[in-house]
Design a protein around this motif. Structure first.
Motif, mmCIF file in Angstrom:
data_model
loop_
_atom_site.group_PDB
_atom_site.id
_atom_site.type_symbol
_atom_site.label_atom_id
_atom_site.label_comp_id
_atom_site.label_asym_id
_atom_site.label_seq_id
_atom_site.Cartn_x
_atom_site.Cartn_y
_atom_site.Cartn_z
ATOM 1 N N THR A 64 -12.103 -11.934 -1.808
ATOM 2 C CA THR A 64 -10.737 -11.967 -2.323
ATOM 3 C C THR A 64 -10.182 -10.577 -2.607
ATOM 4 O O THR A 64 -9.125 -10.442 -3.230
ATOM 5 N N GLU A 65 -10.855 -9.538 -2.145
ATOM 6 C CA GLU A 65 -10.289 -8.189 -2.251
ATOM 7 C C GLU A 65 -9.062 -8.091 -1.348
ATOM 8 O O GLU A 65 -9.010 -8.692 -0.281
ATOM 9 N N ASP A 66 -8.077 -7.311 -1.775
ATOM 10 C CA ASP A 66 -6.806 -7.274 -1.045
ATOM 11 C C ASP A 66 -6.169 -5.882 -1.120
ATOM 12 O O ASP A 66 -6.192 -5.243 -2.171
ATOM 13 N N LYS A 67 -5.576 -5.455 -0.002
ATOM 14 C CA LYS A 67 -4.842 -4.187 0.013
ATOM 15 C C LYS A 67 -3.434 -4.326 0.588
ATOM 16 O O LYS A 67 -2.745 -3.326 0.762
ATOM 17 N N LEU A 68 -3.010 -5.543 0.876
ATOM 18 C CA LEU A 68 -1.717 -5.719 1.546
ATOM 19 C C LEU A 68 -0.638 -6.354 0.671
ATOM 20 O O LEU A 68 0.546 -6.233 0.984
ATOM 21 N N HIS A 69 -1.001 -7.042 -0.387
ATOM 22 C CA HIS A 69 -0.002 -7.832 -1.103
ATOM 23 C C HIS A 69 0.120 -7.483 -2.580
ATOM 24 O O HIS A 69 1.185 -7.123 -3.058
ATOM 25 N N GLN A 70 -0.976 -7.597 -3.313
ATOM 26 C CA GLN A 70 -0.891 -7.627 -4.762
ATOM 27 C C GLN A 70 -0.467 -6.298 -5.387
ATOM 28 O O GLN A 70 0.309 -6.281 -6.338
ATOM 29 N N SER A 71 -0.947 -5.203 -4.851
ATOM 30 C CA SER A 71 -0.605 -3.910 -5.452
ATOM 31 C C SER A 71 0.890 -3.613 -5.341
ATOM 32 O O SER A 71 1.478 -3.002 -6.235
ATOM 33 N N TYR A 72 1.537 -4.062 -4.263
ATOM 34 C CA TYR A 72 2.966 -3.818 -4.084
ATOM 35 C C TYR A 72 3.808 -4.639 -5.054
ATOM 36 O O TYR A 72 4.928 -4.258 -5.401
ATOM 37 N N ARG A 73 3.285 -5.775 -5.490
ATOM 38 C CA ARG A 73 4.040 -6.659 -6.365
ATOM 39 C C ARG A 73 3.686 -6.482 -7.836
ATOM 40 O O ARG A 73 4.272 -7.124 -8.701
ATOM 41 N N ALA A 74 2.724 -5.636 -8.115
ATOM 42 C CA ALA A 74 2.199 -5.508 -9.476
ATOM 43 C C ALA A 74 3.272 -5.113 -10.484
ATOM 44 O O ALA A 74 3.292 -5.611 -11.617
ATOM 45 N N GLU A 75 4.181 -4.222 -10.087
ATOM 46 C CA GLU A 75 5.192 -3.737 -11.018
ATOM 47 C C GLU A 75 6.113 -4.859 -11.484
ATOM 48 O O GLU A 75 6.606 -4.840 -12.620
ATOM 49 N N ALA A 76 6.331 -5.858 -10.624
ATOM 50 C CA ALA A 76 7.230 -6.960 -10.962
ATOM 51 C C ALA A 76 6.564 -7.988 -11.862
ATOM 52 O O ALA A 76 7.253 -8.806 -12.471
ATOM 53 N N MET A 77 5.236 -7.994 -11.931
ATOM 54 C CA MET A 77 4.511 -8.943 -12.783
ATOM 55 C C MET A 77 3.340 -8.218 -13.440
ATOM 56 O O MET A 77 2.173 -8.450 -13.106
ATOM 57 N N PRO A 78 3.639 -7.350 -14.402
ATOM 58 C CA PRO A 78 2.612 -6.485 -14.979
ATOM 59 C C PRO A 78 1.484 -7.227 -15.685
ATOM 60 O O PRO A 78 0.323 -6.822 -15.590
ATOM 61 N N GLU A 79 1.795 -8.311 -16.412
ATOM 62 C CA GLU A 79 0.709 -9.007 -17.115
ATOM 63 C C GLU A 79 -0.189 -9.742 -16.130
ATOM 64 O O GLU A 79 -1.415 -9.793 -16.310
ATOM 65 N N THR A 80 0.390 -10.290 -15.072
ATOM 66 C CA THR A 80 -0.419 -10.917 -14.028
ATOM 67 C C THR A 80 -1.394 -9.899 -13.455
ATOM 68 O O THR A 80 -2.589 -10.170 -13.314
ATOM 69 N N ASP A 81 -0.873 -8.719 -13.146
ATOM 70 C CA ASP A 81 -1.719 -7.665 -12.581
ATOM 71 C C ASP A 81 -2.813 -7.249 -13.555
ATOM 72 O O ASP A 81 -3.975 -7.083 -13.175
ATOM 73 N N ARG A 82 -2.465 -7.097 -14.834
ATOM 74 C CA ARG A 82 -3.449 -6.670 -15.832
ATOM 75 C C ARG A 82 -4.549 -7.711 -15.995
ATOM 76 O O ARG A 82 -5.741 -7.367 -16.060
ATOM 77 N N LEU A 83 -4.162 -8.988 -16.043
ATOM 78 C CA LEU A 83 -5.163 -10.038 -16.218
ATOM 79 C C LEU A 83 -6.074 -10.155 -14.994
ATOM 80 O O LEU A 83 -7.282 -10.384 -15.135
ATOM 81 N N ILE A 84 -5.506 -10.011 -13.819
ATOM 82 C CA ILE A 84 -6.329 -10.067 -12.609
ATOM 83 C C ILE A 84 -7.366 -8.943 -12.622
ATOM 84 O O ILE A 84 -8.538 -9.152 -12.290
ATOM 85 N N ARG A 85 -6.932 -7.758 -13.018
ATOM 86 C CA ARG A 85 -7.872 -6.634 -13.081
ATOM 87 C C ARG A 85 -8.992 -6.907 -14.081
ATOM 88 O O ARG A 85 -10.175 -6.644 -13.800
ATOM 89 N N ARG A 86 -8.654 -7.458 -15.253
ATOM 90 C CA ARG A 86 -9.668 -7.752 -16.260
ATOM 91 C C ARG A 86 -10.635 -8.834 -15.761
ATOM 92 O O ARG A 86 -11.838 -8.761 -15.969
ATOM 93 N N LEU A 87 -10.070 -9.848 -15.122
ATOM 94 C CA LEU A 87 -10.907 -10.933 -14.602
ATOM 95 C C LEU A 87 -11.866 -10.427 -13.528
ATOM 96 O O LEU A 87 -13.061 -10.749 -13.528
ATOM 97 N N ARG A 88 -11.357 -9.608 -12.623
ATOM 98 C CA ARG A 88 -12.197 -9.114 -11.535
ATOM 99 C C ARG A 88 -13.255 -8.134 -12.056
ATOM 100 O O ARG A 88 -14.388 -8.105 -11.567
ATOM 101 N N GLU A 89 -12.903 -7.347 -13.057
ATOM 102 C CA GLU A 89 -13.887 -6.448 -13.668
ATOM 103 C C GLU A 89 -15.037 -7.239 -14.288
ATOM 104 O O GLU A 89 -16.177 -6.755 -14.344
ATOM 105 N N ALA A 90 -14.722 -8.458 -14.738
ATOM 106 C CA ALA A 90 -15.751 -9.326 -15.337
ATOM 107 C C ALA A 90 -16.472 -10.167 -14.285
ATOM 108 O O ALA A 90 -17.296 -11.019 -14.636
ATOM 109 N N GLY A 91 -16.129 -9.959 -13.011
ATOM 110 C CA GLY A 91 -16.827 -10.656 -11.936
ATOM 111 C C GLY A 91 -16.200 -11.952 -11.470
ATOM 112 O O GLY A 91 -16.822 -12.700 -10.705
ATOM 113 N N HIS A 92 -14.939 -12.229 -11.882
ATOM 114 C CA HIS A 92 -14.275 -13.461 -11.492
ATOM 115 C C HIS A 92 -13.377 -13.220 -10.270
ATOM 116 O O HIS A 92 -12.557 -12.297 -10.291
ATOM 117 N N PRO A 93 -13.469 -14.041 -9.235
ATOM 118 C CA PRO A 93 -12.634 -13.872 -8.030
ATOM 119 C C PRO A 93 -11.188 -14.300 -8.293
ATOM 120 O O PRO A 93 -10.782 -15.419 -7.972
#
Length: 251
Positions: free
Chosen positions: A167-196
């Motif tokens: 589920t690693e990605d370089k085409l979609h999520q980073s470009y949209r992160a600014e429009a949904m900052p909490e979504t981006d922050r939570l995804i980063r925390r989840l993935r750091e903890a090993g959750h896909p």
């Protein structure tokens, strides 16, 4: 939601009838909307499929609609088969378009995959999310995502332990992160903890493809601990059957 013929389910029904030279008869529609709207969960695709399937039930046995017919009707309304194909057929559905129309291939998801959807209170415009994507991307990023797409299929049907890498990605999520900052922050925390964890559709919801129910419960607890706003946790199951029509009689 509109309460007239502009309702998406009714429009889908009317479209299916019109394609077969018939007018939609008078109906009473009751829609139980279990999918939150404007959250990147494919609610419009599901509504279209509901309408097409209802039309199928009303048109039979005079008109027989095959799986390909249903997919074509739904795709005409949605504009692409990405969401309507899995809503129609269930499982892991790969959809693509050809000069002769949309096509699909259904695969069975590994029973160890335990989906979790995290839904925020706020909505996100799909059109806005898509507008944040660049017209071109670096070649190495495209290659990266192609390999992850292939790996994701293997992880979903055979090897759930590979879901984090897949589920690693370089085409979609980073470009949209600014429009949904909490979504981006939570995804980063989840993935750091090993959750896909990934953005669900256009966002702002989050999809976690856990490899077992206990991992899913851990992801819910993490979000409850660190989220700045209210997120609804929906532990779901993979639907293997797809859309169905059930005829009932009222007493």
């Amino acid at each position: 939601m509109p309460l007239d013929e502009s309702h998406l389910v009714v429009r889908a029904m009317a479209h299916a009838f019109a394609r077969h030279g018939r007018s939609l008869p008078p109906i009473r529609l009751v829609a139980r909307n279990a999918i939150p709207h404007g959250r990147g969960l494919g609610s419009s695709g599901a509504a279209i499929v509901a309408g097409v399937m209802a039309a199928k039930g009303l048109l039979e046995p005079e008109v027989e609609l095959s799986a390909d017919d249903l997919l074509e009707l739904a795709t005409e309304l949605e504009g692409h088969p990405d969401n309507v194909a899995p809503a129609l057929f269930g499982g892991l559905t790969i959809a693509w378009t050809t000069p002769d129309g949309p096509r699909h291939k259904k695969l069975m998801v590994h029973r160890g995959v335990s989906p979790l959807v995290l839904v925020p209170e706020h909505e996100m415009s799909t059109a806005l999310a898509r507008s944040l994507q660049p017209q071109s991307v670096p070649h190495e990023d495209a290659v990266f995502n192609v390999s992850r797409s292939a790996l994701l299929v293997a992880a979903l049907i055979q090897s759930p332990e590979l879901l984090l890498a897949a589920t690693e990605d370089k085409l979609h999520q980073s470009y949209r992160a600014e429009a949904m900052p909490e979504t981006d922050r939570l995804i980063r925390r989840l993935r750091e903890a090993g959750h896909p964890a990934v953005v669900s559709g256009a966002g702002p919801s989050i999809l976690v493809l856990a490899s077992d129910p206990s991992e899913r419960a851990e992801a819910v607890r993490l979000v409850e601990d660190v989220a700045e706003s209210t997120w609804q946790a929906l532990p779901l199951a993979v639907d293997f059957l797809g859309a169905t029509v059930v005829r009932t009689t009222e007493s």
